[in-house]
Motif scaffolding. Structure first.
Motif, PDB file in Angstrom:
ATOM      1  N   TYR A  39      35.146  28.847  30.089  1.00 49.13           N
ATOM      2  CA  TYR A  39      36.064  27.865  30.678  1.00 49.13           C
ATOM      3  C   TYR A  39      37.164  28.654  31.359  1.00 49.13           C
ATOM      4  CZ  TYR A  39      39.340  28.938  26.981  1.00 49.13           C
ATOM      5  OH  TYR A  39      40.200  29.607  26.173  1.00 49.13           O
ATOM      6  N   GLN A  40      37.899  28.005  32.210  1.00 43.61           N
ATOM      7  CA  GLN A  40      38.881  28.721  33.009  1.00 43.61           C
ATOM      8  C   GLN A  40      40.287  28.167  32.829  1.00 43.61           C
ATOM      9  OE1 GLN A  40      35.778  27.919  34.423  1.00 43.61           O
ATOM     10  NE2 GLN A  40      35.093  30.048  34.433  1.00 43.61           N
ATOM     11  N   VAL A  41      41.230  29.057  32.912  1.00 46.71           N
ATOM     12  CA  VAL A  41      42.653  28.680  32.885  1.00 46.71           C
ATOM     13  C   VAL A  41      43.327  29.415  34.048  1.00 46.71           C
ATOM     14  CG1 VAL A  41      44.788  28.777  31.560  1.00 46.71           C
ATOM     15  CG2 VAL A  41      42.620  28.432  30.378  1.00 46.71           C
ATOM     16  N   SER A  42      44.094  28.686  34.847  1.00 43.20           N
ATOM     17  CA  SER A  42      44.720  29.303  36.023  1.00 43.20           C
ATOM     18  C   SER A  42      46.243  29.285  35.898  1.00 43.20           C
ATOM     19  CB  SER A  42      44.355  28.539  37.294  1.00 43.20           C
ATOM     20  OG  SER A  42      42.994  28.663  37.535  1.00 43.20           O
ATOM     21  N   MET A  43      46.859  30.180  36.589  1.00 42.03           N
ATOM     22  CA  MET A  43      48.314  30.183  36.651  1.00 42.03           C
ATOM     23  C   MET A  43      48.739  30.783  37.985  1.00 42.03           C
ATOM     24  SD  MET A  43      50.960  31.469  33.707  1.00 42.03           S
ATOM     25  CE  MET A  43      50.519  30.245  32.481  1.00 42.03           C
ATOM     26  N   VAL A  44      49.900  30.294  38.453  1.00 43.29           N
ATOM     27  CA  VAL A  44      50.464  30.857  39.682  1.00 43.29           C
ATOM     28  C   VAL A  44      51.611  31.771  39.282  1.00 43.29           C
ATOM     29  CG1 VAL A  44      51.709  30.332  41.807  1.00 43.29           C
ATOM     30  CG2 VAL A  44      49.759  28.915  41.107  1.00 43.29           C
ATOM     31  N   PHE A  45      51.673  32.935  39.911  1.00 41.08           N
ATOM     32  CA  PHE A  45      52.685  33.925  39.573  1.00 41.08           C
ATOM     33  C   PHE A  45      53.603  34.147  40.778  1.00 41.08           C
ATOM     34  CE2 PHE A  45      48.890  34.612  37.168  1.00 41.08           C
ATOM     35  CZ  PHE A  45      49.302  34.966  35.886  1.00 41.08           C
ATOM     36  N   ALA A  46      54.901  34.155  40.515  1.00 41.00           N
ATOM     37  CA  ALA A  46      55.847  34.540  41.578  1.00 41.00           C
ATOM     38  C   ALA A  46      55.776  36.055  41.690  1.00 41.00           C
ATOM     39  CB  ALA A  46      57.249  34.081  41.222  1.00 41.00           C
ATOM     40  N   MET A  47      55.502  36.543  42.874  1.00 39.17           N
ATOM     41  CA  MET A  47      55.219  37.964  43.040  1.00 39.17           C
ATOM     42  C   MET A  47      56.375  38.744  43.663  1.00 39.17           C
ATOM     43  SD  MET A  47      52.256  38.534  41.783  1.00 39.17           S
ATOM     44  CE  MET A  47      51.623  40.048  42.484  1.00 39.17           C
ATOM     45  N   ILE A  99      61.366  30.900  50.733  1.00 36.67           N
ATOM     46  CA  ILE A  99      60.084  31.571  51.001  1.00 36.67           C
ATOM     47  C   ILE A  99      59.858  32.597  49.906  1.00 36.67           C
ATOM     48  CG2 ILE A  99      58.838  33.095  52.592  1.00 36.67           C
ATOM     49  CD1 ILE A  99      60.551  31.837  54.847  1.00 36.67           C
ATOM     50  N   GLY A 100      58.704  32.566  49.306  1.00 34.00           N
ATOM     51  CA  GLY A 100      58.447  33.517  48.233  1.00 34.00           C
ATOM     52  C   GLY A 100      56.995  33.948  48.227  1.00 34.00           C
ATOM     53  N   TRP A 101      56.770  35.063  47.484  1.00 33.66           N
ATOM     54  CA  TRP A 101      55.388  35.546  47.327  1.00 33.66           C
ATOM     55  C   TRP A 101      54.774  34.896  46.097  1.00 33.66           C
ATOM     56  CZ3 TRP A 101      52.893  38.672  50.756  1.00 33.66           C
ATOM     57  CH2 TRP A 101      53.665  39.341  51.711  1.00 33.66           C
ATOM     58  N   GLU A 102      53.533  34.393  46.246  1.00 32.25           N
ATOM     59  CA  GLU A 102      52.846  33.821  45.097  1.00 32.25           C
ATOM     60  C   GLU A 102      51.416  34.330  45.000  1.00 32.25           C
ATOM     61  OE1 GLU A 102      53.182  29.559  45.021  1.00 32.25           O
ATOM     62  OE2 GLU A 102      55.076  29.695  43.935  1.00 32.25           O
ATOM     63  N   MET A 103      50.957  34.370  43.776  1.00 26.95           N
ATOM     64  CA  MET A 103      49.581  34.812  43.545  1.00 26.95           C
ATOM     65  C   MET A 103      48.950  33.917  42.487  1.00 26.95           C
ATOM     66  SD  MET A 103      48.306  38.401  41.872  1.00 26.95           S
ATOM     67  CE  MET A 103      48.566  37.847  40.185  1.00 26.95           C
ATOM     68  N   ASN A 104      47.701  33.527  42.740  1.00 25.27           N
ATOM     69  CA  ASN A 104      46.969  32.744  41.756  1.00 25.27           C
ATOM     70  C   ASN A 104      46.028  33.673  40.995  1.00 25.27           C
ATOM     71  OD1 ASN A 104      44.477  31.259  40.816  1.00 25.27           O
ATOM     72  ND2 ASN A 104      45.745  29.507  41.408  1.00 25.27           N
ATOM     73  N   ALA A 105      45.976  33.513  39.672  1.00 29.91           N
ATOM     74  CA  ALA A 105      44.990  34.250  38.887  1.00 29.91           C
ATOM     75  C   ALA A 105      44.329  33.275  37.919  1.00 29.91           C
ATOM     76  CB  ALA A 105      45.633  35.396  38.131  1.00 29.91           C
ATOM     77  N   THR A 106      43.024  33.417  37.790  1.00 31.75           N
ATOM     78  CA  THR A 106      42.252  32.506  36.945  1.00 31.75           C
ATOM     79  C   THR A 106      41.536  33.313  35.873  1.00 31.75           C
ATOM     80  OG1 THR A 106      41.933  30.992  38.777  1.00 31.75           O
ATOM     81  CG2 THR A 106      40.417  30.770  36.916  1.00 31.75           C
ATOM     82  N   LEU A 107      41.761  32.926  34.653  1.00 28.98           N
ATOM     83  CA  LEU A 107      41.161  33.637  33.533  1.00 28.98           C
ATOM     84  C   LEU A 107      39.926  32.861  33.067  1.00 28.98           C
ATOM     85  CD1 LEU A 107      41.968  36.128  31.779  1.00 28.98           C
ATOM     86  CD2 LEU A 107      43.171  34.523  30.271  1.00 28.98           C
ATOM     87  N   SER A 108      38.745  33.539  33.072  1.00 29.55           N
ATOM     88  CA  SER A 108      37.546  32.929  32.473  1.00 29.55           C
ATOM     89  C   SER A 108      37.459  33.442  31.046  1.00 29.55           C
ATOM     90  CB  SER A 108      36.286  33.340  33.236  1.00 29.55           C
ATOM     91  OG  SER A 108      36.308  32.817  34.534  1.00 29.55           O
ATOM     92  N   ASN A 109      37.204  32.553  30.116  1.00 30.85           N
ATOM     93  CA  ASN A 109      37.262  32.932  28.705  1.00 30.85           C
ATOM     94  C   ASN A 109      35.993  32.561  27.956  1.00 30.85           C
ATOM     95  OD1 ASN A 109      40.336  33.523  28.624  1.00 30.85           O
ATOM     96  ND2 ASN A 109      40.165  31.487  29.563  1.00 30.85           N
ATOM     97  N   ASP A 110      35.724  33.345  26.923  1.00 38.08           N
ATOM     98  CA  ASP A 110      34.648  33.033  25.993  1.00 38.08           C
ATOM     99  C   ASP A 110      35.263  32.169  24.888  1.00 38.08           C
ATOM    100  OD1 ASP A 110      32.771  32.958  23.994  1.00 38.08           O
ATOM    101  OD2 ASP A 110      32.294  35.103  24.069  1.00 38.08           O
ATOM    102  N   HIS A 111      34.890  30.897  24.859  1.00 38.11           N
ATOM    103  CA  HIS A 111      35.550  29.970  23.943  1.00 38.11           C
ATOM    104  C   HIS A 111      35.264  30.290  22.476  1.00 38.11           C
ATOM    105  CE1 HIS A 111      37.947  26.596  22.989  1.00 38.11           C
ATOM    106  NE2 HIS A 111      37.737  25.900  24.092  1.00 38.11           N
ATOM    107  N   ARG A 112      34.233  31.116  22.249  1.00 35.81           N
ATOM    108  CA  ARG A 112      33.947  31.486  20.863  1.00 35.81           C
ATOM    109  C   ARG A 112      35.072  32.371  20.306  1.00 35.81           C
ATOM    110  NH1 ARG A 112      28.175  34.139  21.991  1.00 35.81           N
ATOM    111  NH2 ARG A 112      29.590  35.174  23.450  1.00 35.81           N
ATOM    112  N   VAL A 113      35.734  33.059  21.218  1.00 35.70           N
ATOM    113  CA  VAL A 113      36.773  34.004  20.806  1.00 35.70           C
ATOM    114  C   VAL A 113      38.166  33.484  21.176  1.00 35.70           C
ATOM    115  CG1 VAL A 113      37.629  36.373  21.066  1.00 35.70           C
ATOM    116  CG2 VAL A 113      35.159  35.921  21.124  1.00 35.70           C
ATOM    117  N   VAL A 114      38.246  32.999  22.399  1.00 31.76           N
ATOM    118  CA  VAL A 114      39.552  32.654  22.958  1.00 31.76           C
ATOM    119  C   VAL A 114      39.656  31.143  23.154  1.00 31.76           C
ATOM    120  CG1 VAL A 114      41.084  32.994  24.928  1.00 31.76           C
ATOM    121  CG2 VAL A 114      39.609  34.866  24.161  1.00 31.76           C
ATOM    122  N   ASP A 115      40.592  30.524  22.470  1.00 34.18           N
ATOM    123  CA  ASP A 115      40.822  29.096  22.689  1.00 34.18           C
ATOM    124  C   ASP A 115      41.779  28.925  23.871  1.00 34.18           C
ATOM    125  OD1 ASP A 115      39.222  28.531  20.551  1.00 34.18           O
ATOM    126  OD2 ASP A 115      40.910  28.544  19.125  1.00 34.18           O
ATOM    127  N   GLY A 116      41.848  27.683  24.333  1.00 33.22           N
ATOM    128  CA  GLY A 116      42.663  27.406  25.525  1.00 33.22           C
ATOM    129  C   GLY A 116      44.107  27.840  25.369  1.00 33.22           C
TER     130      GLY A 116
END
Lengths: 445, 326
Positions: free
Chosen positions: A241-249, A406-423
């Motif tokens: 499953y995936q979790v995304s976040m936007v980062f101010a860069m 005006i700012g710098w932004e970056m999106n990063a999406t984490l794919s996780n193994d739900h057996r190990v990592v919960d949301g």
């Protein structure tokens, strides 16, 4: 398994040279080239073959001194780890080269041997012989000539062998009802006893995937096969499953600019990715589950943070991707991470990586920002529990402290193994990462 | 269509052209009063008279040179060699003058001449009179070589040769002169450099030239009974070679046997094989096999001569071998 050559007289003490396991994920290896022939004397440390694994091309060295008695796997054949590739007569055996008589001692086996084993009729060290049209038709019908038993002279694979194999493969395909899910995909190759007689007409239907007039069918490299197999395994076995976040860069971009300006005369040129690698590694201290692996009935927490970085290989070198690893990235400075990353990427693109350089990743980063991708998801690189898919840093209208700017932004999406990592775990990790990226002074120490 | 003999077909080609074009004349040993040593020119003296059908002494170098001079000056001679074996004494005019005239004169003089006669073993004529000149002469630039295998192709190819502006060597066979076949009464031409598929098949291509084409057809019938379906191609011209037609067939069958009655070394057969290996490399399932005369001077003894020449048995063996059915 039968070997082609035997030594006259008493059976000497022999040493089996087997397909080595050159990486933890290696199941099969391909003998790309033999550097020795039957009768050659070898010393421990001599390079005797080039082996292609799922990850790289490796040189195989002999561990012993002796004389090569037999070569049991042809160049181009892929065999399981542990398969005997060659047999060495130990040095104590007084087994001179003259004792090997490759002509007189050929022992044809009465039944067809396993598909991966060499032809008895072929001389040791010979490359497999395939006629031009047989090779072309094999490509066309997706038949792996390496595992065919050639019925031509000296085991030459001829048109008939390929058409027979293609026909049988086709029949196997046809025999599986379309609704029934086959337990195993039909083997692409079926070992054929050689048929000495007549020119039978074989009507062959081309593969249904390559039936259009302008279609082209290209057999894939061992690397592509590995990518395909491992990613299917990953996507099928791991509950993604995936979790995304936007980062101010902005802060990170400024830090990078500042460091690069100050360190330019020392040859340091940090990339955004280097900073992210460092941030991801440092963030593990507070989120150890992100640096862990599922192991049937346990979770293994890794002591080191080894960050894998996906590197695309140039098309002219066959494309594909490899994942060089920055070992113990959590203990390495930005400067070291940067130079190691640059060195490994360059080596991957030009000469290829050694097994050590690709082994042991505990977390992986895939960055498509340089291609202008703003967000994407990635497939986990087993046995990792997560992979971070990093997009481009983009200048955008942003709201900061209630003000539009005006700012710098970056999106990063984490794919996780739900057996190990919960949301929530994944979210906490991204929050840690966000803190480090948006206040990057912490990654400097 | 009426059936006529090979020799009648050759005569029709010459007579038609002599009627049509008064620059054409026939010269050679015994071509006039004796009606030709092999009766090819029978009746031509009566029709065209001694100025256009000319007997010569036994002097190949002389009358070949005479023909070349006449061609340079605008006539269109047909020079008959009783046998191509005798052309060897005329090597300088036919190889050194005729094919090079256009080049060496900077285009001032062409050489529209036909040399024709019997080529190959005639049957117990001994080694010196059993020449197959095609491979040796095909090595010379500037000339064309035709080698008909039927009355039909004999008339069409020879007519085209007489009309051609370059020197053309027409290789006939004493053993085929009495062979009959369908030939149209009207004049027609067959372009030089075009092969003919005389039997279609899917399993193996057999390429041949001249008389051995018939041995190939005989072999193909025998092989068909074994389940090997051969395509037989009559090359008809040796220079230029119709490689395109051979290649199209080989792309279909993936196998090829070349049957060439000359000797194997640096031969028409080796040239065909080399070209097919070049243009059909990815279509071949075996190297091109060749059947030639054995590499010995032609024996006199009948049984040995037959064994030395290409024959149906050798062709069958080559086809079985090339198709991995041996």
């Amino acid at each position: 398994m039968s070997t082609c050559f035997r030594v006259k007289g008493e059976t000497p003490m022999t040493i089996d040279i087997t397909m080595p396991r050159l990486s933890d994920t290696m199941e099969k290896g391909t003998v790309v080239k033999w550097h020795i022939a039957v009768g050659d004397e070898v010393s421990a440390g001599d390079v005797i073959a080039d082996i292609e694994t799922d990850k790289a091309m490796m040189e195989m060295q002999s561990f012993d001194d002796g004389v090569i008695l037999s070569i049991d796997v042809d160049e181009g054949l892929s065999v399981d780890v542990g398969t005997v590739l060659a047999i060495l007569a130990g040095e104590d055996d007084d087994n001179s080269v003259a004792a090997v008589d490759p002509v007189a001692v050929v022992q044809p086996s009465p039944t067809p041997s396993e598909p991966t084993l060499r032809e008895e009729t072929r001389a040791a060290g010979d490359q497999q012989r395939v006629t031009p049209v047989a090779r072309r038709l094999a490509d066309q019908y997706g038949v792996d000539v390496a595992s065919l038993r050639g019925s031509g002279p000296s085991g030459r694979v001829i048109k008939r062998d390929v058409l027979d194999a293609a026909k049988i493969t086709d029949e196997v395909r046809a025999a599986v009802p379309p609704s029934a899910k086959p337990a195993e995909p039909p083997a692409p190759i079926i070992e054929q006893p050689s048929l000495p007689v007549p020119a039978t007409k074989v009507e062959v239907t081309p593969s249904p995937l390559a039936r259009l007039e302008n279609d082209r069918r290209e057999p894939v490299s061992s690397m592509r096969q590995t990518i395909a197999r491992r990613l299917v395994e990953s996507k099928q076995d791991i509950p993604h499953y995936q979790v995304s976040m936007v980062f101010a860069m902005d802060a990170m971009m400024n830090l990078r600019k500042q460091l690069n300006a100050e360190l330019a005369d020392q040859g340091v040129k940090l990339s955004v990715n280097d900073l992210i690698v460092r941030a991801c590694a440092v963030a593990m201290h507070r989120n150890p589950l992100m640096n862990a692996s599922w192991d049937r009935d346990a979770i293994v927490y890794h002591g080191d943070v080894n960050i894998g970085i996906a590197v695309a290989l140039p098309e002219e070198r066959g494309g594909g991707l490899v994942v060089p690893v920055i070992h113990s990235a959590n203990t390495k400075s930005l400067r070291v991470i940067s130079s190691e990353t640059r060195m490994l990427s360059e080596k991957a693109r030009t000469r290829g990586l050694s097994m050590d350089e690709m082994d042991g990743a505990t977390f992986t980063i895939s960055n498509l920002g340089m291609f202008g991708v703003d967000a994407f998801t990635a497939i986990i690189n087993p046995p990792n529990s997560a992979i971070l898919a990093v997009g481009a840093s983009i200048q955008k209208p942003v709201v900061r402290d209630g003000e539009l700017g005006i700012g710098w932004e970056m999106n990063a999406t984490l794919s996780n193994d739900h057996r190990v990592v919960d949301g929530a775990t994944a979210a906490r990790y991204l929050a840690t990462l966000k803190e480090l990226i948006e206040h990057p002074a912490a990654i400097l120490v | 269509m009426r059936e006529i003999s090979f020799r009648d077909a050759l005569r029709e080609a010459m007579s038609d052209e002599m009627r049509r074009d008064n620059r054409v004349f026939l010269i050679g040993e015994e071509v006039a009063q004796y009606d030709g040593a092999y009766k090819v020119s029978k009746g031509m003296l009566d029709e065209f008279g001694p100025k256009r059908v000319i007997d010569t002494p036994i002097s190949e170098s002389g009358f070949a040179g005479l023909g070349i001079g006449a061609a340079m000056m605008g006539l269109r001679p047909i020079v008959e060699f009783m046998s191509w074996s005798f052309s060897l004494v005329a090597a300088d005019p036919i190889l050194n003058n005729a094919p090079k005239m256009l080049y060496m004169s900077g285009g001032q003089f062409g050489c529209p001449i036909v040399f024709r006669g019997n080529d190959g073993a005639g049957g117990q004529l001994g080694s010196t009179h059993s020449w197959c000149v095609e491979s040796m002469y095909a090595n010379v630039p500037g000339l064309k070589i035709i080698i008909p295998s039927t009355p039909y192709s004999a008339k069409g190819l020879l007519t085209q040769a007489i009309q051609d502006d370059d020197p053309v060597f027409c290789l006939e066979s004493e053993r085929m002169l009495s062979m009959t076949g369908d030939v149209p009464e009207e004049s027609y031409t067959i372009p030089i450099g075009t092969a003919d598929i005389v039997r279609t098949g899917s399993d193996c291509t057999i390429v041949s030239f001249g008389r051995p084409v018939h041995f190939c057809l005989e072999a193909a019938e025998a092989l068909a009974r074994e389940g090997i379906d051969c395509e037989v191609i009559d090359g008809r011209s040796i220079k230029p070679l119709d490689i395109d037609t051979f290649a199209a067939s080989v792309r279909k069958t993936n196998y090829c046997v070349v049957v060439d009655q000359s000797w194997s070394f640096a031969s028409v057969g080796s040239e065909v094989a080399a070209e097919l290996h070049r243009v059909c490399f990815d279509d071949l399932d075996n190297h091109v096999h060749r059947v030639h005369s054995d590499d010995v001077p032609a024996p006199y003894a009948s049984n040995l001569e037959q064994e030395m020449l290409p024959n149906a048995r050798k062709i069958c063996e080559a086809v079985r071998s090339v198709t991995y059915n041996a």
